[in-house]
Write an enzyme that holds these catalytic residues in place. Structure first.
Site, PDB file in Angstrom:
ATOM      1  N   TYR A  57       0.817  -1.216   0.000  1.00  0.00           N
ATOM      2  CA  TYR A  57       0.000   0.000   0.000  1.00  0.00           C
ATOM      3  C   TYR A  57       0.852   1.268   0.000  1.00  0.00           C
ATOM      4  O   TYR A  57       0.414   2.307  -0.493  1.00  0.00           O
ATOM      5  CB  TYR A  57      -0.912   0.023   1.233  1.00  0.00           C
ATOM      6  CG  TYR A  57      -2.272  -0.601   1.012  1.00  0.00           C
ATOM      7  CD1 TYR A  57      -2.390  -1.899   0.536  1.00  0.00           C
ATOM      8  CD2 TYR A  57      -3.439   0.106   1.302  1.00  0.00           C
ATOM      9  CE1 TYR A  57      -3.626  -2.474   0.344  1.00  0.00           C
ATOM     10  CE2 TYR A  57      -4.679  -0.459   1.113  1.00  0.00           C
ATOM     11  CZ  TYR A  57      -4.777  -1.744   0.640  1.00  0.00           C
ATOM     12  OH  TYR A  57      -6.016  -2.295   0.458  1.00  0.00           O
TER      13      TYR A  57
ATOM     14  N   LYS B 112       2.732 -15.097   2.847  1.00  0.00           N
ATOM     15  CA  LYS B 112       2.974 -15.841   1.603  1.00  0.00           C
ATOM     16  C   LYS B 112       4.470 -16.123   1.566  1.00  0.00           C
ATOM     17  O   LYS B 112       5.183 -15.768   0.609  1.00  0.00           O
ATOM     18  CB  LYS B 112       2.484 -15.007   0.401  1.00  0.00           C
ATOM     19  CG  LYS B 112       2.452 -15.752  -0.922  1.00  0.00           C
ATOM     20  CD  LYS B 112       1.367 -16.817  -1.018  1.00  0.00           C
ATOM     21  CE  LYS B 112       1.513 -17.609  -2.293  1.00  0.00           C
ATOM     22  NZ  LYS B 112       0.576 -18.750  -2.369  1.00  0.00           N
TER      23      LYS B 112
ATOM     24  N   ASP C 180      -3.419 -18.082   0.721  1.00  0.00           N
ATOM     25  CA  ASP C 180      -4.397 -18.844  -0.082  1.00  0.00           C
ATOM     26  C   ASP C 180      -5.077 -19.909   0.784  1.00  0.00           C
ATOM     27  O   ASP C 180      -6.305 -20.067   0.761  1.00  0.00           O
ATOM     28  CB  ASP C 180      -3.748 -19.438  -1.340  1.00  0.00           C
ATOM     29  CG  ASP C 180      -2.449 -20.184  -1.084  1.00  0.00           C
ATOM     30  OD1 ASP C 180      -1.929 -20.146   0.055  1.00  0.00           O
ATOM     31  OD2 ASP C 180      -1.937 -20.821  -2.029  1.00  0.00           O
TER      32      ASP C 180
ATOM     33  N   ASP D 119      -6.859  -6.680   3.969  1.00  0.00           N
ATOM     34  CA  ASP D 119      -7.919  -5.994   3.221  1.00  0.00           C
ATOM     35  C   ASP D 119      -8.842  -7.038   2.589  1.00  0.00           C
ATOM     36  O   ASP D 119     -10.070  -6.953   2.696  1.00  0.00           O
ATOM     37  CB  ASP D 119      -7.295  -5.109   2.137  1.00  0.00           C
ATOM     38  CG  ASP D 119      -8.336  -4.428   1.276  1.00  0.00           C
ATOM     39  OD1 ASP D 119      -9.297  -3.879   1.852  1.00  0.00           O
ATOM     40  OD2 ASP D 119      -8.203  -4.458   0.034  1.00  0.00           O
TER      41      ASP D 119
ATOM     42  N   ASP E 221     -12.907  -8.644   4.161  1.00  0.00           N
ATOM     43  CA  ASP E 221     -14.190  -8.605   3.439  1.00  0.00           C
ATOM     44  C   ASP E 221     -14.832  -9.989   3.432  1.00  0.00           C
ATOM     45  O   ASP E 221     -16.041 -10.138   3.629  1.00  0.00           O
ATOM     46  CB  ASP E 221     -14.000  -8.133   1.989  1.00  0.00           C
ATOM     47  CG  ASP E 221     -14.156  -6.626   1.840  1.00  0.00           C
ATOM     48  OD1 ASP E 221     -13.880  -5.913   2.830  1.00  0.00           O
ATOM     49  OD2 ASP E 221     -14.551  -6.170   0.754  1.00  0.00           O
TER      50      ASP E 221
HETATM   51  C1  IPM Z   1     -10.674  -0.829   3.437  1.00  0.00           C
HETATM   52  C2  IPM Z   1     -10.809  -0.194   2.067  1.00  0.00           C
HETATM   53  C3  IPM Z   1      -9.631   0.731   1.815  1.00  0.00           C
HETATM   54  C4  IPM Z   1      -8.384  -0.119   1.799  1.00  0.00           C
HETATM   55  C5  IPM Z   1      -9.743   1.605   0.551  1.00  0.00           C
HETATM   56  C6  IPM Z   1     -10.995   2.443   0.546  1.00  0.00           C
HETATM   57  C7  IPM Z   1      -8.541   2.488   0.375  1.00  0.00           C
HETATM   58  O1  IPM Z   1     -10.955  -1.169   1.106  1.00  0.00           O
HETATM   59  O2  IPM Z   1     -10.588  -0.082   4.428  1.00  0.00           O
HETATM   60  O3  IPM Z   1     -10.684  -2.048   3.527  1.00  0.00           O
HETATM   61  O4  IPM Z   1      -8.040  -0.715   0.775  1.00  0.00           O
HETATM   62  O5  IPM Z   1      -7.731  -0.207   2.847  1.00  0.00           O
HETATM   63 MG    MG Z   2     -11.191  -3.157   1.901  1.00  0.00          MG
END
Ligand code: IPM
Ligand code: MG
Length: 357
Positions: free
Chosen positions: A136, A187, A219, A243, A247
């Protein structure tokens, strides 16, 4: 209590408004709320995703309540004009390196998960995502034109030992407060940076003999998360993998609209500055329609009280109110099921306020 409110874009505005109402009901005049634009709103107001005035406000605040940033079309154009950069700059400049993303299942919502009920019943895991390093922020980065006249893109995955050590310590300490199991994700079979990650986490682990440490490649970790998510307690991850995995973990619980997060610095969890935001994004497709779920934002406000102000009782009060509202059958569209009552964003806020009383 100085609280900076940065609603951002899309549904960020709607859900943050409900979280502020709830916070005000709980802390009353003890807190001073100041709102400022960030992300696409920052671009509109000042031509940059993080306007200087917003940055100053965030620096001075005791805590930041954040909504979401971004809109359609963000993936093109220069990087310094992308809404997400506002958030990335805040995280890095304020040294908020430890990002707690809990994934827990409300028993009332067991039917909303995409996994079989027995796989997620009682699910309670914590993803601890490193937030200040990795690909990042690594340099060099950019798109350049090569000798053949064609473009190439470069990003750099980079971690130093101190950066890995500090997040590892937070991970082991978090595991101690929970079920004493830490899974480190990397990884290391392919990437040197990740080999250093694994070695360093193992080294730090020697100081925590009471915590069971295990390593998984990313993975395999994603597969295990979907196969048997209840095996996990705390998962510590580099920025990028966290990240992605967070999700996925959020979705196990039925809706990403339910989950809060906290980003904190060195003094993690002891009454210090933090940034609190729902795990979900700005969801431009449903923005402005009063249908977004404000619960993640409301629970982020509870985390704010607990971590930045040591007000665990008030945080628990908010969490109980959310539970009560779910038990009453109140549901926004994302978690609605037959036999429950569908409500909008503001009505969900009303219901939580009523339950608080
Ligand atoms: C998160 C989001 C952010 C990230 C974006 C909006 C920059 O996806 O907080 O998970 O990638 O960290
Ligand atoms: Mg995210």
């Amino acid at each position: 209590m100085k609280i900076a409110v940065l609603p951002g874009d899309g549904i960020g505005k709607e859900v943050t408004a409900q979280a502020v109402r709830v916070l005000k009901a709980v802390v009353g005049r003890e807190a001073e709320f100041t709102e400022a634009p960030i992300g696409g709103e920052g671009l509109k107001a000042a031509g940059v995703p993080l306007p200087p005035a917003t940055f100053e406000l965030a620096k001075k605040a005791d805590a930041i309540l954040f909504g979401a940033v971004g809109g359609p079309g963000d993936e093109s154009g220069p990087r310094q004009l992308r809404p997400g950069l506002g958030l990335l700059t805040l995280r890095r400049e304020l040294k908020l390196f430890a990002n707690f993303r809990p994934a827990f299942l409300f028993p009332e919502l067991i039917g909303a998960s995409s996994l079989k009920p027995e796989l997620v019943e009682g699910l309670d895991l914590m993803i601890l995502r490193e937030l200040n390093g990795d690909i990042y922020y690594g340099e060099p980065r950019g798109i350049s034109v090569g000798a053949d006249g064609r473009r190439q893109g470069v990003n750099t995955m980079r971690y130093s030992e101190p950066e890995i050590e500090r997040i590892a310590h937070v991970g082991f300490r978090a595991a101690r407060e929970r079920r004493r199991k830490l899974c480190s994700v990397d990884k290391a079979n392919v990437l040197e940076t990740m080999q250093l990650w694994r070695e360093t986490v193992s080294q730090v682990g020697k100081q925590y003999p009471d915590v069971e440490l295990r390593h998984l490649f990313v993975d395999a970790a994603s597969m295990e998360l979907l196969r048997a998510p209840k095996q996990f307690d705390v998962m510590v991850t580099p920025n990028m993998f966290g990240d992605i995995l967070s999700d996925a973990a959020a979705m196990l619980t039925g809706s990403i609209g339910m989950l809060p997060s906290a980003s904190v610095g060195e003094a993690a969890g002891s009454g210090h500055k933090g940034l609190y935001e729902p795990v979900h994004g700005s969801a431009p497709d449903i923005a402005g329609k009063d249908i977004a779920n404000p619960i993640a934002a409301i629970l982020s406000a509870a985390m704010l009280l607990r971590h930045s102000f040591n007000r665990s009782d008030d945080a628990a009060r908010i969490e109980r109110a959310v539970r009560a509202v779910l038990a009453q059958g109140c549901r926004t569209a994302d978690i609605h099921q037959p036999g429950t009552t569908k409500v909008g964003t503001a009505a969900m806020g009303d219901a939580v306020l009523a339950a608080l009383r």
